[in-house]
Design a protein around this motif. Structure first.
Motif: not given
Length: 423
Positions: A26-29, A33-34, A39-40
């Motif tokens: 969740x933190x990575x997504x 998104x921000x 994406x890597x």
């Protein structure tokens, strides 16, 4: 159509696709998104978590394995980017929506603006699948013989229409009417399903929060009570029928629209090969804090839903009284299956196995009443599952990952008790 629950989908123990994400994912997504991560940065975390959730499902004895929808933000994500003529709107003007549609009402009546949405801006054309990478990675994690059981969830085709006021779903200079618009939406789904079939997909579940809902408030114990005091509407509701009829923008009745949606679905799946299984989950929503969007039985639409919609399987929510009774199952034809969502994915308390087995057998009695089958024969067309996914929205709901695993294990135990360890 033929039905089997032994070697091909659907299975005795099912779940609805979306599973809780880890905090790291969740933190990575959110960072991606921000615009604070690439994406890597995100992809290796997604890969790792998909590997772990697939391993968990295998260990629990599930066959219709998904990737948990871990590469999506919402349950409906991923399809529209492969369509020419559609675009995402991050902050849509609320005035474009029919405010009496369940998920829109859930947002606005709780004081929120509707979230991001997808709008048609030009002629719709399928230009490439955005699901194939997800599915290819998923099938790389299981033995080849299990590939045919893997499940991919797709957004309902009416998701791109019902939520919007008449004249707002598509430009009038692009499509003259709904029939023209639906025709191209169906062609896009036909192309998507063919592409996915060519990649080895044989098991598809459409998620539809709009076909079966009800206009009533749900009141739950604190602290969730205040988050659930909405009114919800749809094809099962007299309130929605009144609202629809009184909407000056609507040119035909809600019953006519339901018929059009059934025809749209049937067109979308009209070209699938004989060995591709398709089902529909009639969803009532499962948002943050386990908020649902709608409620009510399937009675009003059961005949059309079960007899005219060309699905192999219906995934139905039966975890609480808000879902109504089992009587509509009298209308389920002999050649169709039902997965009974008798275990809730919303709250961690485990259901009683004896009570759940009793509910399954009660449902089967109604099926027999309509079909003339024996209970043993009807049971061959039944499976069990949680009533909804655990994370239709990536942030999940009011349940933890360990609770989720316990719920999934309970589904498997219930299936083993009723069917003696069949798939």
């Amino acid at each position: 159509m033929t039905s089997t629950l032994k070697r091909n989908p659907p299975f005795r123990a099912e779940h609805l696709g979306s599973l809780l994400r880890t905090d790291q994912l969740l933190e990575a997504r959110h960072a991606w998104e921000a615009g604070k991560a690439s994406e890597e940065d995100l992809r290796p975390i997604e890969d790792k978590d998909v590997q772990e959730i697939v391993k968990t499902q295998l260990e629990l004895g599930f066959h219709a394995i998904t990737d948990g929808e871990y590469r999506r933000h919402m349950f409906w994500g991923s399809f529209w980017p492969g369509l020419e003529g559609m675009k995402e709107v991050a902050e849509p003007d609320p005035s474009i929506f029919r405010m009496y549609i369940p998920d829109i009402a859930a947002f606005t009546e709780a004081g929120y603006k509707p979230g991001e949405t997808v709008i048609c801006t030009g002629k719709i054309k399928h230009v490439g699948s955005t699901y194939t990478d997800q599915f290819d990675y998923l099938k790389s994690l299981v033995p080849e013989e299990k590939t045919k059981n893997l499940k991919l969830t797709l957004a309902a085709p009416n998701w791109y229409h019902l939520r919007y006021k008449e004249g707002q779903a598509y430009p009038k200079d692009v499509y003259a009417n709904d029939d023209e618009y639906f025709s191209d939406v169906a062609k896009a789904y036909q192309a998507e399903l063919k592409t996915l079939y060519d990649h080895g997909l044989r098991n598809v579940q459409f998620d539809d929060p709009n076909l079966a809902c009800k206009h009533q408030p749900l009141i739950l114990p604190d602290p969730i009570q205040q988050a659930n005091k909405y009114l919800h509407t749809d094809f099962c509701s007299e309130a929605m029928l009144t609202g629809w009829k009184n909407d000056p923008n609507n040119t035909y009745s809600a019953d006519t629209l339901l018929e059009k949606y059934i025809a749209l679905y049937n067109d979308c799946i009209s070209q699938i090969p004989p060995d591709m299984h398709v089902g529909v989950h009639l969803c009532r929503g499962n948002f943050v804090n386990s908020r649902h969007f709608s409620e009510g039985g399937y009675d009003r639409i059961a005949t059309k839903l079960f007899q005219e919609l060309s699905m192999h399987t219906y995934y139905l929510e039966y975890d609480t009284p808000r879902a109504g009774g089992f009587a509509p199952l009298e209308h389920l034809p002999k050649n169709k299956n039902v997965i009974l969502g008798v275990i809730t994915s919303k709250f961690p308390k485990l259901e009683n196995l004896d009570e759940m087995e009793g509910r399954v057998r009660e449902a089967v009695k109604y099926m027999c009443k309509g079909s003339g089958e024996s209970e043993e024969e009807a049971l061959r067309r039944v499976g069990v599952s949680p009533q909804c996914g655990f994370a239709s929205h990536s942030s999940g709901n009011a349940i933890g990952r360990e609770d989720m695993v316990r719920k999934l294990r309970l589904v498997r135990e219930l299936a083993d008790r009723v069917w003696g360890g069949e798939a």
